[in-house]
Design a protein around this motif. Structure first.
Motif, PDB file in Angstrom:
ATOM      1  N   VAL A 257       0.828  -1.201   0.000  1.00 32.55           N
ATOM      2  CA  VAL A 257       0.000   0.000   0.000  1.00 32.55           C
ATOM      3  C   VAL A 257       0.867   1.258   0.000  1.00 32.55           C
ATOM      4  O   VAL A 257       0.578   2.246  -0.703  1.00 32.55           O
ATOM      5  N   SER A 258       1.952   1.250   0.787  1.00 27.90           N
ATOM      6  CA  SER A 258       2.840   2.430   0.847  1.00 27.90           C
ATOM      7  C   SER A 258       3.475   2.705  -0.508  1.00 27.90           C
ATOM      8  O   SER A 258       3.575   3.879  -0.941  1.00 27.90           O
ATOM      9  N   LEU A 259       3.888   1.639  -1.209  1.00 31.30           N
ATOM     10  CA  LEU A 259       4.475   1.820  -2.539  1.00 31.30           C
ATOM     11  C   LEU A 259       3.457   2.391  -3.525  1.00 31.30           C
ATOM     12  O   LEU A 259       3.785   3.241  -4.364  1.00 31.30           O
ATOM     13  N   MET A 260       2.220   1.916  -3.411  1.00 31.79           N
ATOM     14  CA  MET A 260       1.178   2.434  -4.297  1.00 31.79           C
ATOM     15  C   MET A 260       0.898   3.912  -4.016  1.00 31.79           C
ATOM     16  O   MET A 260       0.653   4.696  -4.938  1.00 31.79           O
ATOM     17  N   ILE A 261       0.909   4.288  -2.729  1.00 30.31           N
ATOM     18  CA  ILE A 261       0.675   5.690  -2.375  1.00 30.31           C
ATOM     19  C   ILE A 261       1.788   6.579  -2.929  1.00 30.31           C
ATOM     20  O   ILE A 261       1.545   7.665  -3.488  1.00 30.31           O
ATOM     21  N   ALA A 273      -7.729  16.150  -3.887  1.00 32.76           N
ATOM     22  CA  ALA A 273      -8.882  15.352  -3.456  1.00 32.76           C
ATOM     23  C   ALA A 273      -8.839  13.960  -4.074  1.00 32.76           C
ATOM     24  O   ALA A 273      -9.191  12.960  -3.445  1.00 32.76           O
ATOM     25  N   VAL A 274      -8.374  13.877  -5.324  1.00 31.38           N
ATOM     26  CA  VAL A 274      -8.261  12.568  -5.982  1.00 31.38           C
ATOM     27  C   VAL A 274      -7.225  11.707  -5.265  1.00 31.38           C
ATOM     28  O   VAL A 274      -7.420  10.503  -5.056  1.00 31.38           O
ATOM     29  N   PHE A 275      -6.126  12.328  -4.846  1.00 32.78           N
ATOM     30  CA  PHE A 275      -5.080  11.590  -4.147  1.00 32.78           C
ATOM     31  C   PHE A 275      -5.598  11.058  -2.801  1.00 32.78           C
ATOM     32  O   PHE A 275      -5.346   9.898  -2.432  1.00 32.78           O
ATOM     33  N   ALA A 280      -7.559   6.504   0.499  1.00 30.87           N
ATOM     34  CA  ALA A 280      -8.643   5.880   1.273  1.00 30.87           C
ATOM     35  C   ALA A 280      -9.028   4.526   0.677  1.00 30.87           C
ATOM     36  O   ALA A 280      -9.256   3.536   1.398  1.00 30.87           O
ATOM     37  N   LEU A 281      -9.094   4.459  -0.665  1.00 33.72           N
ATOM     38  CA  LEU A 281      -9.434   3.197  -1.324  1.00 33.72           C
ATOM     39  C   LEU A 281      -8.352   2.136  -1.101  1.00 33.72           C
ATOM     40  O   LEU A 281      -8.659   0.951  -0.915  1.00 33.72           O
ATOM     41  N   LEU A 282      -7.101   2.551  -1.123  1.00 26.82           N
ATOM     42  CA  LEU A 282      -6.019   1.594  -0.898  1.00 26.82           C
ATOM     43  C   LEU A 282      -6.052   1.027   0.521  1.00 26.82           C
ATOM     44  O   LEU A 282      -5.867  -0.176   0.731  1.00 26.82           O
ATOM     45  N   GLU A 287      -7.671  -3.470   4.329  1.00 32.37           N
ATOM     46  CA  GLU A 287      -8.472  -4.028   5.418  1.00 32.37           C
ATOM     47  C   GLU A 287      -9.315  -5.200   4.933  1.00 32.37           C
ATOM     48  O   GLU A 287      -9.545  -6.170   5.665  1.00 32.37           O
ATOM     49  N   VAL A 288      -9.798  -5.118   3.692  1.00 34.94           N
ATOM     50  CA  VAL A 288     -10.638  -6.190   3.143  1.00 34.94           C
ATOM     51  C   VAL A 288      -9.832  -7.474   2.959  1.00 34.94           C
ATOM     52  O   VAL A 288     -10.275  -8.570   3.320  1.00 34.94           O
TER      53      VAL A 288
END
Length: 450
Positions: A257-261, A273-275, A280-282, A287-288
């Motif tokens: 997740v950190s790499l994707m961010i 806002a998109v970022f 939030a989605l990542l 969590e899922v």
């Protein structure tokens, strides 16, 4: 040797005598019809283990009633009660336990396989039972403390003997010329009931209430069994591995997740806002998938490996006299050992069955056993009530012809549970199969399928 009988409405009792071999391996495979819809999501393996399988192990002797009568245990009891020995209670419980287990075994054999010389076998059984009880009652202690313990034991043995003879009289098929034997057993049962009344072993309220009497006698049975029942101390295995898996999965997903961010920020060049929405989605995706990935990986690592370890402790010496390892898994039929597949005789009607496999390995230290015992007996109670919500309480009509008339009958829907048990000791192997017929109210029938 493994035997199965119905213990309660939804309970099966599996009894096996472990013999002189120190190491044993046991496999119990439950073949549940696919129409019930049992899955690991409905009942997990861990829940199935704790709710269905109840294991106990006791000392066991191969001696039957006659060697017990000839033994010198009753003389030892007399000597110990004269000295007010603390071992008196242990010896008295052992004597009672030997009598109870031998009687249960003999009665079960008589009901299961009616002997040709029934009159001789019953006469010997009745005579030996009377001899054992008479010898015990001749050694009634005078000390008040020992007397209370003796009273409890004698009370139970009298009630137990009455129940066993009433059971024989009710369930044994006697021929016309054998009715005198049935009457004799009823007379002995009445004599034992009168004996307890004369000594006022039980209050009038207990005598009139079968439930109270049954509960009291169950407690007295535990008093007898306590010195010969091994205490079982358990430990769940793999807890350290589970923590490592949990930490590893969390670390991997957090890194991803950190790499994707970081990649998203490089693309968007600023916090917008998109970022924020993408972050939030990542985190939501993390969590899922975190619990699901962790659970799948954990099950894959532990599949087929022991999941619980137990020690057997002698309650008299507080020494460890054995150990065992146990595991339970949902399996496919093709994953089972070939001998078990052959024993199941699987074909088209069995497609879609859910297979639940319970395995155990044990090793006993016979040199630490209680004096006079060289073997143990294991009792596994299978509480199948966990399947009750899955059983349908429905009826349907069938038709049959009687002469020129058509008769309509209402029958209930039943499910058949197959059980295959494989026992291995030394270089020997024994496989047996049973059919258990269930309805919504409990077990209807248990049948050995050879």
């Amino acid at each position: 040797m493994v035997t199965i009988d119905s213990n309660d409405s939804f309970s099966l009792r599996v009894v096996r005598e472990l013999g002189d071999y120190p190491e044993h391996k046991l496999d119990i495979c439950l073949f549940v019809p696919g129409e019930l819809g049992l899955t690991s999501d409905i009942v997990t393996e861990r829940a199935f283990y704790h709710q269905v399988f109840h294991v106990s192990r006791t000392y066991h002797s191969q001696v039957q009633l006659e060697p017990l009568v000839r033994s010198r245990l009753i003389q030892r009891i007399a000597r110990q009660q004269e000295r007010q020995s603390p071992e008196y209670r242990l010896s008295l419980s052992l004597y009672a336990y030997q009598y109870v287990t031998a009687m249960e075994q003999e009665i079960a054999n008589l009901l299961r396989e009616r002997p040709e010389n029934l009159r001789e076998d019953l006469a010997e059984l009745l005579d030996l039972s009377a001899t054992i009880l008479r010898r015990l009652r001749r050694t009634a202690p005078k000390d008040e403390g020992l007397r209370r313990y003796y009273t409890n034991i004698d009370n139970y043995l009298s009630w137990f003997s009455e129940q066993q003879f009433l059971r024989l009289a009710a369930e044994m098929d006697f021929k016309d010329d054998e009715q005198d034997m049935r009457e004799l057993m009823l007379r002995i049962a009445r004599r034992e009931a009168k004996y307890r009344d004369e000594l006022r072993y039980n209050s009038e309220r207990v005598n009139k209430d079968s439930t109270r009497m049954s509960n009291k006698m169950r407690l007295l049975r535990r008093l007898i069994e306590y010195p010969v029942t091994l205490r079982r101390i358990g430990q769940e295995l793999g807890q350290v591995e589970e923590r490592l898996v949990k930490a590893g999965v969390a670390a991997v997903l957090m890194t991803a997740v950190s790499l994707m961010i970081l990649s998203a920020r490089d693309v968007l060049f600023d916090v917008t806002a998109v970022f924020i929405l993408l972050v939030a989605l990542l985190y939501a995706a993390r969590e899922v998938f975190r619990d699901e990935v962790r659970q799948k990986l954990w099950l894959w690592l532990r599949r087929g490996r022991p999941k619980w370890r137990h020690q057997f402790i002698d309650p008299n010496t507080e020494q460890a006299v054995g150990k065992s390892q146990e595991w339970i898994d949902y399996k496919r039929l093709s994953d089972l050992p070939e001998p078990i597949q052959k024993a199941r005789k699987a074909g088209a009607p069995q497609r879609g069955e859910i297979v639940l496999h319970y395995g155990s390995w044990s090793k006993m230290l016979t040199s630490r056993f209680l004096s006079g015992y060289a073997t143990t007996r294991e009792t596994i109670v299978l509480d199948l009530e966990v399947l009750a919500p899955l059983l349908e309480q429905t009826t349907y009509l069938i038709y049959r012809q009687e002469g020129n008339d058509v008769v309509k009958e209402t029958v209930e829907k039943r499910s058949v549970l197959n059980i295959v048990i494989r026992e291995c000791w030394g270089d020997r192997e024994d496989i047996q199969r049973w059919k258990v017929v269930l309805n919504r109210n409990g077990i209807v029938e248990t049948e050995a399928d050879n």
